[in-house]
Scaffold this active site. Structure first.
Site, PDB file in Angstrom:
ATOM      1  N   GLU A  91      -3.040   6.441   2.361  1.00 26.29           N
ATOM      2  CA  GLU A  91      -2.700   5.065   2.705  1.00 26.29           C
ATOM      3  C   GLU A  91      -3.533   4.652   3.910  1.00 26.29           C
ATOM      4  O   GLU A  91      -3.412   5.232   4.988  1.00 26.29           O
ATOM      5  CB  GLU A  91      -1.211   4.946   3.027  1.00 26.29           C
ATOM      6  CG  GLU A  91      -0.815   3.533   3.432  1.00 26.29           C
ATOM      7  CD  GLU A  91       0.653   3.407   3.800  1.00 26.29           C
ATOM      8  OE1 GLU A  91       1.001   2.390   4.443  1.00 26.29           O
ATOM      9  OE2 GLU A  91       1.443   4.300   3.448  1.00 26.29           O
ATOM     10  N   LYS A 146       0.806  -1.231   0.000  1.00 24.22           N
ATOM     11  CA  LYS A 146       0.000   0.000   0.000  1.00 24.22           C
ATOM     12  C   LYS A 146       0.837   1.279   0.000  1.00 24.22           C
ATOM     13  O   LYS A 146       0.470   2.273  -0.623  1.00 24.22           O
ATOM     14  CB  LYS A 146      -0.974   0.006   1.172  1.00 24.22           C
ATOM     15  CG  LYS A 146      -0.374  -0.190   2.544  1.00 24.22           C
ATOM     16  CD  LYS A 146      -1.478  -0.276   3.607  1.00 24.22           C
ATOM     17  CE  LYS A 146      -0.874  -0.593   4.983  1.00 24.22           C
ATOM     18  NZ  LYS A 146      -0.430  -2.004   5.049  1.00 24.22           N
ATOM     19  N   THR A 147       1.982   1.263   0.706  1.00 28.00           N
ATOM     20  CA  THR A 147       2.807   2.477   0.744  1.00 28.00           C
ATOM     21  C   THR A 147       3.361   2.797  -0.643  1.00 28.00           C
ATOM     22  O   THR A 147       3.278   3.940  -1.111  1.00 28.00           O
ATOM     23  CB  THR A 147       3.969   2.315   1.740  1.00 28.00           C
ATOM     24  OG1 THR A 147       3.432   2.080   3.044  1.00 28.00           O
ATOM     25  CG2 THR A 147       4.832   3.559   1.773  1.00 28.00           C
TER      26      THR A 147
END
Length: 461
Positions: A171, A126-127
């Site tokens: 995020e 996700k980052t």
């Protein structure tokens, strides 16, 4: 009072004083940056110094090392990191004066309400995905705001608030269920892998959280569709899939990995959108980029600008980050701390064609090691030498019998052909690496703890 995010509403339109307890972590630093950009008077405290605090100070944010009641100067709002335990003197002072105390999830929910939010979630990926999307949208002149739990190499932090754009890339964090409180217009789900069982108790509840997250999204949900663990989400409304499978809405094809880059095509509905050059290695990063391209294309951005955005992405701190070279030995650091992440990072390393890949893995948290140690048994197939260290506690209390040796033993049960060492202490690890590393090697450090500065120690020595 704290209350739930749905009971406590905070007006962020009017500038106010905001104090952040635990401001040093990547996620809270990003929140501090956004609140400051919005015009709020931000202050904060943390238990110890970390380099990212200097960036906050450069913006005029008052940062204090150590927690004390004296740090509480009657702000209008106090918000806190999930790492802050009960009994913190600054939080107690806020409760005594009736100052609203917000969790990280609550302050993020208040921020996401202000714009059209694209929330990126997943147990891994996700980052990088949210970072690629933020850079891509910036290059494509949409001037997005973004709130990410990692530092973009382009700007040295993970957050920016732009009053002139209505798009916000966020995020989302599933570790404590807080992503369910975010106001999501568009979502990306990169992965659903067993994790955070100290919070969810079992995988069924973790999967249910992602199902709820998807169903609460107002618009499209972009889902990595190749994984067996995400199949249960495919039949939900508004799902758009990406991956290698031919039936993906956005399919990645003709992937070519290099030492520090990758090239690949993206196909949609039988049509090649274009060939993309990404300055990050590894098929997993190409997948992250594919998700970002899918969102951008569906937002109506020109392919030319999307392609340019992908080519200008310069990476994220601690995501296959090149740390330097000395005596012909290369050093790369990566945040990988889950089985699939470790496997992906090593696959990327193998594409670099170093003589040997010497991997050093630091298990993260006693609870996670207890739950997942056996799952690492097949994660190190692409390593030539394997070193497992002691556990990075992340503030957890030790669990009797739970050590990094559980991971080492799990790997050894499947890798009898490779040398696997367990090295509990840092000083012994430094000595071991100085002994075994030779010209042509890659030393790859993996983990979400403090192993990241090993490369600096070795190169200085």
């Amino acid at each position: 009072m704290t209350g739930s995010g749905k009971q406590l509403r905070i007006d962020l339109d009017t500038p106010a004083s905001v104090h952040i307890v635990g401001i040093g972590g990547a996620g809270m630093r990003s929140i501090a940056n956004v609140l400051s950009d919005m015009g709020h008077d931000v202050s904060g405290s943390d238990l110890k110094y970390s380099p990212g605090l200097d960036q906050l100070k450069s913006k005029g944010i008052k940062v204090t090392i150590g927690h004390s009641k004296s740090n509480f100067e009657n702000p209008k709002i106090l918000t806190k990191s999930t790492a802050i335990p009960e009994g913190n003197p600054e939080i107690n002072a806020a409760l005594e004066t009736g100052t609203p105390v917000l969790t990280r999830a609550q302050i993020m929910a208040a921020i996401t309400e202000k714009k059209k939010s694209i929330v990126v979630a997943g147990t891994h990926g996700k980052t990088t995905t949210s970072s690629i999307l933020s850079v891509l949208l910036s290059v494509a002149d949409t001037e997005p705001s973004f709130l990410i739990g990692g530092d973009l190499n382009e700007i040295g932090c993970g957050a920016l608030w732009n009053n002139h754009s209505d798009i916000l890339v966020v995020e989302g964090d599933e570790s404590d269920g807080s992503f369910l409180e975010l106001d999501s217009d568009i979502s990306i789900i990169t992965s659903v892998e067993s994790d955070h069982l100290a919070y969810y108790k079992d995988d069924k509840k973790l999967k249910e959280a992602f199902r709820v997250f998807a169903t609460r999204t107002k618009g499209l949900v972009y889902l990595y569709g190749d994984s067996p663990e995400t199949q249960y989400l495919k039949d939900l409304p508004n799902i758009r899939t990406y991956g290698k499978a031919p039936n993906s809405n956005y399919q990645i094809k003709n992937y070519q990995g290099k030492r520090f880059a990758s090239v690949f095509e993206i196909v949609s509905e039988g049509r090649v959108i274009d060939t993309f050059d990404l300055a990050s290695p590894g098929f997993h990063n190409a997948l992250n980029a594919t998700a970002a391209v899918a969102v951008a294309v569906d937002l109506g951005l020109s392919i030319e600008k999307v392609k340019k955005g992908i080519s200008q992405f310069a990476g994220v701190a601690r995501r296959f980050q090149y740390r330097g070279e000395i005596n012909g030995i290369s050093f790369i650091d990566d945040y990988a701390h889950l089985p699939t992440e470790v496997e992906s990072a090593l696959a990327a390393a193998k594409e670099g064609k170093w003589n040997r890949v010497v991997v050093v893995f630091q298990p993260h948290r006693f609870t996670r090691t207890n739950d997942l140690a056996s799952a690492f048994s097949n994660s190190f197939q692409d390593a030539d030498e394997i070193i497992i260290t002691g556990i990075y506690s992340a503030g957890e209390k030790a669990i009797p019998g739970v050590t990094g040796k559980l991971v080492a033993d799990a790997v050894a049960s499947k890798r009898t052909d490779k040398k696997i060492r367990y090295c509990e202490h840092r000083e012994d690890l430094i000595a071991l690496l100085q002994e075994i590393l030779v010209e042509g090697d890659l030393c790859l450090t993996l983990g979400a703890g403090d192993l990241t500065n090993i490369a600096d120690q070795l190169m200085e020595s």
